[in-house]
Motif scaffolding. Structure first.
Motif, PDB file in Angstrom:
ATOM      1  N   TYR A   1      43.705  31.080  23.594  1.00 11.11           N
ATOM      2  CA  TYR A   1      42.144  30.355  23.900  1.00 11.11           C
ATOM      3  C   TYR A   1      41.229  30.838  22.572  1.00 11.11           C
ATOM      4  O   TYR A   1      41.010  31.894  22.609  1.00 11.11           O
ATOM      5  CB  TYR A   1      41.755  30.848  25.034  1.00 11.11           C
ATOM      6  CG  TYR A   1      42.666  30.235  26.121  1.00 11.11           C
ATOM      7  CD1 TYR A   1      42.356  28.909  26.864  1.00 11.11           C
ATOM      8  CD2 TYR A   1      43.895  30.882  26.672  1.00 11.11           C
ATOM      9  CE1 TYR A   1      43.100  28.582  27.984  1.00 11.11           C
ATOM     10  CE2 TYR A   1      44.584  30.644  27.725  1.00 11.11           C
ATOM     11  CZ  TYR A   1      44.284  29.270  28.240  1.00 11.11           C
ATOM     12  OH  TYR A   1      45.182  28.860  29.315  1.00 11.11           O
TER      13      TYR A   1
ATOM     14  N   ARG B   1      38.297  30.052  22.567  1.00 13.83           N
ATOM     15  CA  ARG B   1      37.101  30.601  23.240  1.00 13.83           C
ATOM     16  C   ARG B   1      37.477  31.006  24.636  1.00 13.83           C
ATOM     17  O   ARG B   1      38.138  30.117  25.296  1.00 13.83           O
ATOM     18  CB  ARG B   1      36.051  29.711  23.253  1.00 13.83           C
ATOM     19  CG  ARG B   1      34.794  29.490  22.300  1.00 13.83           C
ATOM     20  CD  ARG B   1      35.260  29.133  21.020  1.00 13.83           C
ATOM     21  NE  ARG B   1      36.022  28.046  20.807  1.00 13.83           N
ATOM     22  CZ  ARG B   1      36.815  27.651  20.083  1.00 13.83           C
ATOM     23  NH1 ARG B   1      36.440  27.952  18.651  1.00 13.83           N
ATOM     24  NH2 ARG B   1      37.447  26.267  19.854  1.00 13.83           N
ATOM     25  N   GLY B   2      37.417  32.182  25.093  1.00 12.30           N
ATOM     26  CA  GLY B   2      37.578  32.676  26.392  1.00 12.30           C
ATOM     27  C   GLY B   2      38.801  33.653  26.342  1.00 12.30           C
ATOM     28  O   GLY B   2      39.087  34.248  27.565  1.00 12.30           O
ATOM     29  N   SER B   3      39.533  34.087  25.437  1.00 20.69           N
ATOM     30  CA  SER B   3      40.385  34.856  25.279  1.00 20.69           C
ATOM     31  C   SER B   3      40.339  35.844  25.795  1.00 20.69           C
ATOM     32  O   SER B   3      41.263  36.572  26.829  1.00 20.69           O
ATOM     33  CB  SER B   3      41.016  35.117  23.788  1.00 20.69           C
ATOM     34  OG  SER B   3      42.025  35.582  23.658  1.00 20.69           O
TER      35      SER B   3
ATOM     36  N   VAL C   1      25.863  26.839  25.376  1.00 25.97           N
ATOM     37  CA  VAL C   1      26.547  26.807  24.052  1.00 25.97           C
ATOM     38  C   VAL C   1      26.691  25.805  23.518  1.00 25.97           C
ATOM     39  O   VAL C   1      27.384  24.953  24.268  1.00 25.97           O
ATOM     40  CB  VAL C   1      27.926  27.961  24.128  1.00 25.97           C
ATOM     41  CG1 VAL C   1      28.406  27.934  22.687  1.00 25.97           C
ATOM     42  CG2 VAL C   1      27.689  29.277  24.657  1.00 25.97           C
TER      43      VAL C   1
ATOM     44  N   SER D   1      36.963  20.353  20.367  1.00 26.19           N
ATOM     45  CA  SER D   1      37.822  21.442  20.051  1.00 26.19           C
ATOM     46  C   SER D   1      39.269  20.857  19.718  1.00 26.19           C
ATOM     47  O   SER D   1      40.085  21.778  19.020  1.00 26.19           O
ATOM     48  CB  SER D   1      37.841  22.467  21.055  1.00 26.19           C
ATOM     49  OG  SER D   1      38.805  23.371  20.917  1.00 26.19           O
TER      50      SER D   1
ATOM     51  N   TRP E   1      40.977  26.154  16.847  1.00 23.42           N
ATOM     52  CA  TRP E   1      40.425  27.643  16.227  1.00 23.42           C
ATOM     53  C   TRP E   1      39.172  27.368  15.307  1.00 23.42           C
ATOM     54  O   TRP E   1      38.384  28.236  15.107  1.00 23.42           O
ATOM     55  CB  TRP E   1      41.752  28.372  15.577  1.00 23.42           C
ATOM     56  CG  TRP E   1      42.657  28.887  16.523  1.00 23.42           C
ATOM     57  CD1 TRP E   1      43.815  28.505  16.880  1.00 23.42           C
ATOM     58  CD2 TRP E   1      42.506  29.958  17.321  1.00 23.42           C
ATOM     59  NE1 TRP E   1      44.340  29.208  17.909  1.00 23.42           N
ATOM     60  CE2 TRP E   1      43.511  30.118  18.229  1.00 23.42           C
ATOM     61  CE3 TRP E   1      41.445  30.933  17.291  1.00 23.42           C
ATOM     62  CZ2 TRP E   1      43.739  31.323  19.276  1.00 23.42           C
ATOM     63  CZ3 TRP E   1      41.510  32.135  18.308  1.00 23.42           C
ATOM     64  CH2 TRP E   1      42.555  32.319  19.212  1.00 23.42           C
TER      65      TRP E   1
ATOM     66  N   ARG F   1      34.269  25.315  15.896  1.00 20.35           N
ATOM     67  CA  ARG F   1      32.831  25.431  15.396  1.00 20.35           C
ATOM     68  C   ARG F   1      32.507  25.347  13.734  1.00 20.35           C
ATOM     69  O   ARG F   1      31.473  24.935  13.340  1.00 20.35           O
ATOM     70  CB  ARG F   1      32.286  26.728  16.054  1.00 20.35           C
ATOM     71  CG  ARG F   1      32.563  26.687  17.438  1.00 20.35           C
ATOM     72  CD  ARG F   1      31.830  27.592  18.248  1.00 20.35           C
ATOM     73  NE  ARG F   1      30.493  26.887  18.595  1.00 20.35           N
ATOM     74  CZ  ARG F   1      30.145  25.928  19.493  1.00 20.35           C
ATOM     75  NH1 ARG F   1      31.048  25.753  20.330  1.00 20.35           N
ATOM     76  NH2 ARG F   1      28.940  25.356  19.417  1.00 20.35           N
TER      77      ARG F   1
ATOM     78  N   SER G   1      34.729  22.824  23.179  1.00 24.85           N
ATOM     79  CA  SER G   1      34.215  24.117  22.795  1.00 24.85           C
ATOM     80  C   SER G   1      32.767  24.081  23.271  1.00 24.85           C
ATOM     81  O   SER G   1      31.946  23.352  22.630  1.00 24.85           O
ATOM     82  CB  SER G   1      34.306  24.537  21.454  1.00 24.85           C
ATOM     83  OG  SER G   1      33.601  25.735  21.159  1.00 24.85           O
TER      84      SER G   1
ATOM     85  N   ASN H   1      32.443  28.112  28.749  1.00 19.61           N
ATOM     86  CA  ASN H   1      32.637  28.214  27.121  1.00 19.61           C
ATOM     87  C   ASN H   1      34.092  28.639  26.873  1.00 19.61           C
ATOM     88  O   ASN H   1      34.396  29.723  26.507  1.00 19.61           O
ATOM     89  CB  ASN H   1      31.571  28.882  26.589  1.00 19.61           C
ATOM     90  CG  ASN H   1      31.899  29.050  25.008  1.00 19.61           C
ATOM     91  OD1 ASN H   1      32.431  27.934  24.591  1.00 19.61           O
ATOM     92  ND2 ASN H   1      31.535  29.880  24.503  1.00 19.61           N
ATOM     93  N   ILE H   2      35.182  27.937  27.623  1.00 17.50           N
ATOM     94  CA  ILE H   2      36.623  28.019  27.196  1.00 17.50           C
ATOM     95  C   ILE H   2      37.183  27.051  26.982  1.00 17.50           C
ATOM     96  O   ILE H   2      36.875  25.913  27.383  1.00 17.50           O
ATOM     97  CB  ILE H   2      37.038  28.472  28.815  1.00 17.50           C
ATOM     98  CG1 ILE H   2      36.588  29.897  29.455  1.00 17.50           C
ATOM     99  CG2 ILE H   2      38.674  28.770  28.681  1.00 17.50           C
ATOM    100  CD1 ILE H   2      37.010  30.458  30.697  1.00 17.50           C
ATOM    101  N   ASP H   3      38.367  27.138  25.860  1.00 18.98           N
ATOM    102  CA  ASP H   3      39.081  26.220  25.437  1.00 18.98           C
ATOM    103  C   ASP H   3      40.274  26.580  25.001  1.00 18.98           C
ATOM    104  O   ASP H   3      40.202  27.649  24.306  1.00 18.98           O
ATOM    105  CB  ASP H   3      38.382  24.957  24.476  1.00 18.98           C
ATOM    106  CG  ASP H   3      37.980  25.763  23.178  1.00 18.98           C
ATOM    107  OD1 ASP H   3      38.556  25.495  22.174  1.00 18.98           O
ATOM    108  OD2 ASP H   3      36.869  26.564  23.267  1.00 18.98           O
TER     109      ASP H   3
END
Length: 410
Positions: free
Chosen positions: A69, A71-73, A188, A193, A248, A251, A354, A383-385
């Motif tokens: 992930y 975002r959110g790892s 955010v 993503s 990854w 953004r 994202s 905000n997780i992907d």
């Protein structure tokens, strides 16, 4: 959620259904209603995995799983201690749905039909008396003085609830989140993503559909680099190596306005020196054959001939006639090719975003808002992907489950 008996779940996708079903299952006295703005629920489940539904990924180690992930790892690392892929498998198996694992780790129902998952979720919702309302667009949520929530629904009468789960999914438009900003949460900036790369000059357009099993893709001037299968499309490149890189670098690429350069090694894990040595050996062993004939590299003939052309080598020239300079240019095309990218294409219909609700505004142990009690979040609205491969559904099941445990268990 003390003294509460009416729960609204906004969003009829994977996270919304999972939160609603499990909350109702844990607390039979809880009246649960799902509101879905469109005419169909679970639409993303239906199209996932080419209509087969990539339910989760065969990774049963929370620490390793969380690394998929961008975002959110960090937050999911501990969330997966509560509910991870092995729990997902058990949950569906307990309800008569068997899952299978494919060679790349993706898990699907043994029926290879997303309807199996959809029917299971709908039957569970029906079994636990969850009301499902489609074509109900919630436009605003107002926190009343008695701490209850008033939901304003387009062209419908407002309704009052004790608790609310927001599971509306991701969106690439900031305006979509305005009603959540009005509640007091920040957002955010949402950006795509999971997408494919479009060539500025598409030199492979006529080779659409050809794939390479093992390649690597990197973004020039950055540390973003991923390996895996590469697929040639009408517009550019796709496949796991590209999709992982897009996730990854999401953004960063947004900031570049999707105008950037990639480097591709079509023969990963071989490096330039190793490929050059193999080409020189081919020159010796295949001396009398034409350059278009080779059995050393796992590259389809049509794509191999294109690499020869790009290296300014006549496919009909004999191997013995190739100069060291020819070998060098061909090596570059095979292991260090540069392609200018201009734009992107969403990966099939599986849109992943994202952005959304910042994770530091949510208690990830309960999925409850830190700003507003009895307001919960689940799924991609956060905000997780994850990268492609069942990871985004797993985060939906996990966050929906955690919210349900807190709501239904109290």
């Amino acid at each position: 959620m003390p003294t509460s008996n009416k729960l609204a779940v906004i969003g009829g996708g994977a996270a919304g259904f999972f939160a609603a079903i499990n909350a109702a299952r844990l607390n039979p006295n809880l009246n649960v209603t799902i509101f879905e703005k469109s005419r169909e629920v679970l639409s993303k489940v239906r199209i996932s995995g080419g209509g087969r539904c990539n339910v989760t990924h065969h990774c049963f180690d929370p620490e390793i799983m969380s690394k998929a992930y961008p975002r959110g790892s960090r937050e999911l690392r501990w969330a997966f201690e509560q509910f991870q892929p092995t729990d997902t498998v058990s949950w569906f198996e307990d309800r008569g749905v068997e899952l299978k694992t494919e060679s790349d780790g993706r898990m699907f129902p043994t029926t290879d039909d997303s309807a199996t998952i959809i029917n299971c979720l709908k039957e569970e919702a029906n079994h636990h008396d969850v009301d499902v309302h489609t074509r109900h667009r919630v436009e605003t949520i107002t926190r009343r003085s008695d701490k209850k929530f008033e939901l304003s629904i387009k062209n419908k009468k407002s309704q009052i609830f004790d608790a609310v789960v927001i599971a509306t999914g991701g969106s690439n438009r900031r305006s979509t989140y305005k009603w959540l900003e009005d509640l007091g949460h920040s957002i955010v900036e949402p950006v795509p993503s999971l997408f494919t790369f479009n060539f500025k000059e598409n030199i492979f357009k006529d080779l659409s559909g050809i794939s390479i099993e093992n390649g690597s893709v990197s973004i020039a001037g950055t540390s973003y680099q991923h390996e895996g299968p590469i697929l040639i499309t009408h517009w550019g490149l796709s496949g796991p190596a590209v999709l992982k890189t897009s996730a990854w670098a999401a953004r960063y690429l947004y900031d570049q306005n999707y105008d950037f350069t990639i480097q591709v090694n079509w023969l990963h894990p071989l490096n330039s020196q190793e490929v050059q040595q193999k080409l020189k050996k081919l020159r010796d062993t295949n001396a009398r054959k034409t350059a278009q004939k080779q059995d050393t590299f796992p590259i389809p003939n049509r794509l191999w001939n294109r690499f020869l052309e790009l290296a300014d080598i006549d496919p009909k020239i004999r191997w013995a006639e190739l100069s060291n300079e020819n070998i060098h240019h061909l090596t570059e095309q095979l292991t260090n090719a540069s392609y200018d990218i201009e734009g992107k294409t969403t990966y099939k219909e599986e849109f992943v975003t994202s952005g959304g609700i910042p994770l530091d505004e949510v208690n990830m142990g309960t999925m409850e808002s830190k700003k507003i009690s009895n307001l919960y979040f689940a799924g991609e609205v956060l905000n997780i992907d994850g990268i492609t491969g069942g990871y985004n559904f797993q985060s939906a099941w996990t966050t929906g489950w955690i919210a349900a445990q807190h709501i239904g268990g109290e």
